[in-house]
Design a protein around this motif. Sequence first.
Motif, PDB file in Angstrom:
ATOM      1  N   ILE A 159       1.655   9.397   4.229  1.00 52.75           N
ATOM      2  CA  ILE A 159       1.119   8.333   3.382  1.00 52.75           C
ATOM      3  C   ILE A 159       1.259   8.715   1.907  1.00 52.75           C
ATOM      4  CG2 ILE A 159      -1.008   7.118   2.745  1.00 52.75           C
ATOM      5  CD1 ILE A 159      -1.744   7.262   5.751  1.00 52.75           C
ATOM      6  N   LEU A 160       1.037   9.991   1.628  1.00 48.18           N
ATOM      7  CA  LEU A 160       1.193  10.452   0.247  1.00 48.18           C
ATOM      8  C   LEU A 160       2.637  10.267  -0.227  1.00 48.18           C
ATOM      9  CD1 LEU A 160      -0.102  12.081  -2.198  1.00 48.18           C
ATOM     10  CD2 LEU A 160       1.086  14.047  -1.213  1.00 48.18           C
ATOM     11  N   VAL A 161       3.590  10.625   0.623  1.00 54.10           N
ATOM     12  CA  VAL A 161       5.005  10.475   0.269  1.00 54.10           C
ATOM     13  C   VAL A 161       5.324   9.011  -0.020  1.00 54.10           C
ATOM     14  CG1 VAL A 161       7.347  10.605   1.209  1.00 54.10           C
ATOM     15  CG2 VAL A 161       5.798  12.544   1.450  1.00 54.10           C
ATOM     16  N   LEU A 162       4.829   8.139   0.850  1.00 53.87           N
ATOM     17  CA  LEU A 162       5.069   6.706   0.636  1.00 53.87           C
ATOM     18  C   LEU A 162       4.389   6.240  -0.649  1.00 53.87           C
ATOM     19  CD1 LEU A 162       6.524   4.375   2.067  1.00 53.87           C
ATOM     20  CD2 LEU A 162       4.354   3.730   3.088  1.00 53.87           C
ATOM     21  N   GLY A 163       3.175   6.786  -0.900  1.00 58.26           N
ATOM     22  CA  GLY A 163       2.453   6.421  -2.120  1.00 58.26           C
ATOM     23  C   GLY A 163       3.212   6.812  -3.374  1.00 58.26           C
ATOM     24  N   VAL A 164       3.811   8.007  -3.368  1.00 52.32           N
ATOM     25  CA  VAL A 164       4.609   8.433  -4.530  1.00 52.32           C
ATOM     26  C   VAL A 164       5.790   7.491  -4.727  1.00 52.32           C
ATOM     27  CG1 VAL A 164       6.093  10.267  -5.418  1.00 52.32           C
ATOM     28  CG2 VAL A 164       3.903  10.841  -4.375  1.00 52.32           C
ATOM     29  N   ALA A 165       6.438   7.134  -3.617  1.00 56.53           N
ATOM     30  CA  ALA A 165       7.574   6.216  -3.700  1.00 56.53           C
ATOM     31  C   ALA A 165       7.133   4.887  -4.307  1.00 56.53           C
ATOM     32  CB  ALA A 165       8.170   5.999  -2.304  1.00 56.53           C
ATOM     33  N   VAL A 166       5.999   4.399  -3.847  1.00 58.16           N
ATOM     34  CA  VAL A 166       5.503   3.115  -4.335  1.00 58.16           C
ATOM     35  C   VAL A 166       5.158   3.198  -5.825  1.00 58.16           C
ATOM     36  CG1 VAL A 166       3.549   1.524  -4.222  1.00 58.16           C
ATOM     37  CG2 VAL A 166       4.647   2.288  -2.129  1.00 58.16           C
ATOM     38  N   PHE A 167       4.492   4.276  -6.209  1.00 57.33           N
ATOM     39  CA  PHE A 167       4.087   4.397  -7.611  1.00 57.33           C
ATOM     40  C   PHE A 167       5.323   4.469  -8.513  1.00 57.33           C
ATOM     41  CE2 PHE A 167       2.162   6.877 -11.220  1.00 57.33           C
ATOM     42  CZ  PHE A 167       1.363   5.831 -11.654  1.00 57.33           C
ATOM     43  N   GLY A 168       6.304   5.267  -8.091  1.00 54.41           N
ATOM     44  CA  GLY A 168       7.534   5.359  -8.875  1.00 54.41           C
ATOM     45  C   GLY A 168       8.230   4.021  -8.986  1.00 54.41           C
ATOM     46  N   MET A 169       8.328   3.315  -7.872  1.00 56.35           N
ATOM     47  CA  MET A 169       8.999   2.014  -7.899  1.00 56.35           C
ATOM     48  C   MET A 169       8.248   1.017  -8.763  1.00 56.35           C
ATOM     49  SD  MET A 169      10.451   1.328  -4.097  1.00 56.35           S
ATOM     50  CE  MET A 169      10.657  -0.398  -4.422  1.00 56.35           C
ATOM     51  N   SER A 170       6.921   1.074  -8.689  1.00 51.83           N
ATOM     52  CA  SER A 170       6.162   0.082  -9.459  1.00 51.83           C
ATOM     53  C   SER A 170       6.289   0.351 -10.956  1.00 51.83           C
ATOM     54  CB  SER A 170       4.700   0.040  -9.028  1.00 51.83           C
ATOM     55  OG  SER A 170       4.129   1.305  -9.175  1.00 51.83           O
TER      56      SER A 170
END
Lengths: 272, 321, 300
Positions: A159-170
Amino acid sequence: MLSPPLSPHVIRATFWRTWTVTRRAYPWSYFVGTLMLGVFTVGLAHLGLAAIGGGRVAGDFVTATGSADYLGYVTVGAAAFMFVTHGVLWAGKALIQEQREGTLGALLVAPAGRLPYLLGFAAFAFTAIVLEVSVLLGCAYALGVRPAASGPGDAALAILVLGVAVFGMSLVLSAVMITAGEAHITQNSVFLAIALLSGFTFPRRYLPGVLQWLGELVPTTAAMDVLRGVFTTGAGPAPGRTAVALAVGLLYVVVGLLWLPRAERHAMERSY
Amino acid sequence: MIETQDLRKEFRDGRTTKVAVDGLTLAIPPGRVTGLLGLNGAGKTTTIKILATLLRPTSGTVRVDELDPLRDPKAVRHRINLIAGGERMVYARMTGRENLWYFGQLYDVPRAVLGPRIDELLALVGLTGAAGTVVERYSRGMAQRLSIARGLINDPAYLLLDEPTLGLDAPIARDLRRVVARLAAEGKGVLLTSHYLAEVEELCGHVYVIGDGRHLTEGSPAELTARTGGHRTVRVTVPGASPEVEAAVTAFAARAGTVAGLDRAGDGALVVSVSHPGEIAGPLTMAIVGAGGTLAGLEVTEPSLEDAILALNDAAWLVTA
Amino acid sequence: MTDRCLACSLTPEAEPVEHRRAQAGGGLRHTAKVFRAEALKQHRRVFGSRLVVFSMLVWPLMQLAATYYTVRPLAATPGIAGRWPLAADPERLLAFLATGALGFTFFFSLVQSAWHFSFERVTGTLELLFLSPAGRLAIVVGNGFGALVQNVWLFACFMVALFTALDVVHVAHPAMYAVVFLALLVPAVAWGAFLNSLLIFSRDSAFLYTLLDDPMWFAAGVRLPLFALPVWIRVFGSVLPLTGSLAVVRGALLDGRTIGELAPTLLGLGALTVLLTLGAVAALRLGEANAQRTGRLRLF
């Protein structure tokens, strides 16, 4: 007095403001609307599995995914997609929303850094999304979905990995939206593109080779592989893919943070 | 002629009922600018919207050239148009010309008439050069001028103007006033509401004053100022005035039933100002000269509509309070 | 701003031409004018930016590809020829989903345009429409029609090319192409008029917008054959004109059905079209009457 770069009260204030405004302005329609795509995607898989597949799934699917649990596969994908789209939507649209409401100027004048503001927004988004995704997973559970999990630590890491991806994309999307002065087309194009490229509801191996490579350019692709390892096959996160996911995600964060101030200046100049 | 009889409009909001317009009887004849002035959020816009068929009166009647808007709304809508100032109610993605063309279609303006009319209206509002530019790129004032042209696209027999110069630059507002006067001179009936009382005074042949939705008074601007006890102000400058002069002025004012204002100018000259409904400039100067003073300046200010409305407003407040 | 030349055409005569024409009738011609005007307005709105090609073509194609890949593992299973013969051929499965995407594009583009129309209440232009003598139904129908044609032509052309390339279309008679075209267009326009009327008076247009996105593709059988859906969802789907339109399009193009075989569906679709139009008229009447009473352009 200037605030420290990561002032907690900016994060808290942003969180509180967004929460209150959202609760007042969009009571149920927001919640219901955002939940639907996930619920209907899982519903489609459930009904299709029974009526079309006769309860079975093609052999190449099992080979590609390492699992014969089609419904579980689609559910994990739908939940992750919901997590990604809503995260990007919330955090990425924060600034363009300010711009539209005319408060961007006031915000830029305030002596608070950009990062705490965005983190505050991300915290809000994360809370809201956890609630939304839980409802979706609850629905899927009722349909008999039992995703695999290799352990709570692995789950948290995924979930953390996905969260980093999401934050970077946003962050990057936020800069794009502010520069373009447009949100609708940008966001939908990105969502539909990652739905196709990152393999949320089907194995990426189905895609033509070019598209498979193109998928590596978005941080969600590697992050999905990590998620699959944890929740679909139960084999645990693949170290290589985890490293790639974090690297691509953090690269997006850096690019976004460097680009955002320029995009903001550009937006302010354009509006007058 | 637009005529209303005992017009009343109530808005219900839950249990409370708000009376926005209460028994208004108006006449807007062709060929004249009729003013509608209001006090205390008086229901001007509600009245205008009723005349524009956008609102239905709770009771009372409206007739537009003998037509009943409730029975024959289409025919009425062909005859009227509404321009509300301060709002840019045009389509941002279309050019100025396309906006006018679009509304021309809604009003069923014949093709042969529409083309020349659009050119003319664009020239009228000074947008000929910007006709092909999308409204998104217009300044606020330009968009507002376009919406004025939009209000004339059907060549309405009656034009309802709700604060038309609100937010316009002074020269454009002046040009718009000229246009309004010209339209009335050409035979259109115009109803004008405005915060700028000088504008109303300049343009209107007849003015209705309403307060809290009720008719307070009406008449020409001159009649209104006279009737509400409009005072002329006489201001006399007396250099090196002696105390005798001051005493004489004070006594004169007391006899006339008013109070004199006595101020010292920067150079020490006495500035006397007296407000009075009558012709007092002559007797006042006689009194000053009689007391040994000399006159360096004399200024008489005629009463304005603004003074009259302010007086009415004060009276209305007294009544309601 | 100048006041020169005002007399030349602004007041050519005591009573302007259009007043007399209005009294003389001429409703159809005026309606045609309103149609054209709305078409231009939609054109400017839709083509305000070149990025529109994304929403017109790229999005539906990406969506179609993702759907195809998601459904494929279910179709490539043993015994599919017995459960759903069409899906046994991957190209026909793609064609099935492509017709769904085309139909959805038709009907959802009208949801979008209605949503945009609802903003006219906010910008104040809606009041100007009601100020004008133009027929209200003509405005909402013209608006929907203009939006539809401009939003779907590109994707529709692409789909025609796709079907030709896949070589999956077998019609009973060439006239069935016309039936397919009308079965998509006419109910869609009525649907658009109904939504326009509803949304311009709706307090929460965002909610209706959301409600008509995902539930519509789900219940209308856009991505699944109707037999896969439970009865209660099929009942809900039957009130959506998209369901009937898709049944006609797929029946005629993919299954080679004749007009006789499709007659019940066509009749139902016709009835639904009439109902939607009547609904639009009612919503417009009630909405405008309510606005005239309360001063608020809201129905509920």
